[in-house]
Design an enzyme around this catalytic site. Sequence first.
Site, PDB file in Angstrom:
ATOM      1  N   LYS A 164      35.374  33.129  35.391  1.00  0.00           N
ATOM      2  CA  LYS A 164      35.819  33.809  36.600  1.00  0.00           C
ATOM      3  C   LYS A 164      34.819  34.905  36.947  1.00  0.00           C
ATOM      4  O   LYS A 164      34.492  35.743  36.104  1.00  0.00           O
ATOM      5  CB  LYS A 164      37.207  34.414  36.386  1.00  0.00           C
ATOM      6  CG  LYS A 164      37.826  35.021  37.639  1.00  0.00           C
ATOM      7  CD  LYS A 164      39.218  35.558  37.353  1.00  0.00           C
ATOM      8  CE  LYS A 164      39.828  36.173  38.607  1.00  0.00           C
ATOM      9  NZ  LYS A 164      41.164  36.765  38.326  1.00  0.00           N
ATOM     10  N   HIS A 205      35.026  37.170  39.586  1.00  0.00           N
ATOM     11  CA  HIS A 205      35.510  38.212  40.488  1.00  0.00           C
ATOM     12  C   HIS A 205      36.770  38.842  39.905  1.00  0.00           C
ATOM     13  O   HIS A 205      37.377  38.310  38.977  1.00  0.00           O
ATOM     14  CB  HIS A 205      35.816  37.625  41.870  1.00  0.00           C
ATOM     15  CG  HIS A 205      36.907  36.573  41.824  1.00  0.00           C
ATOM     16  ND1 HIS A 205      36.659  35.274  41.447  1.00  0.00           N
ATOM     17  CD2 HIS A 205      38.238  36.645  42.085  1.00  0.00           C
ATOM     18  CE1 HIS A 205      37.778  34.582  41.498  1.00  0.00           C
ATOM     19  NE2 HIS A 205      38.762  35.393  41.871  1.00  0.00           N
TER      20      HIS A 205
END
Length: 238
Positions: free
Chosen positions: A110, A112
Amino acid sequence: MEVIRDMEAYKQEFITFMVESDVLKFGEFTLKSGRKSPFFMNAGAYVTGAQLKRLGEYYAKAIHDTYGDDFDVLFGPAYKGIPLAVVTAIAYSELYGKEVRYCSDRKEEKDHGADKGSFLGSALRDGDRVIMIEDVTTSGKSMEETVPKVKGAADVEIKGLMVSLNRMERGKGSGSALQEIRETYGFPTAAIVTMAEVVEYLYNRPCCGRVVIDDTIKGAIDAYYREYGAADMQKEVL
């Protein structure tokens, strides 16, 4: 064959639990490897809140009996290991009053948000003692992917691996997959129950209103392990 008289009560309960939850089935099944197996385990069949609560308790009891309380993190490889780590962490708190963190890897990193990165749950920290937790291991492939991730995230010590069922099949050599993981990575491996215990406990014994391992199924299991069994399981059937 007599029932194992010194088997811990929670192991006997867990075997029954697998059958009544339709997780452990007997018949004829084609595995991903192409082998024709007389039994099949699908941990994805644990779907209700009550089932998951009990599952976490069985894992917690097995980990407590095998590894004690000297660990900080339960690591469950994605995807099936994620709920296992969560429910076992909850159970450990309830049964033993010990707070342990859970951590899992992401299949895709991931990039963000506040929780970006390669892991879910708690971050791994230098000095953490980690118990790996999985459903069932038929090969060491998952550990080939997971151990480098865990070791690369921080200076941690892997205390051991716990799976629900040791199928006791040969891996790449004559030993079981759990034996090979232990030899390759140098940490202990264990299971809540082994197939030897399952067979001995269920053979010609009513379970959930029926006999699930009768003479026919027992013969098929013995034949399967004569061909594919790890060395310790072949001793049980020869």
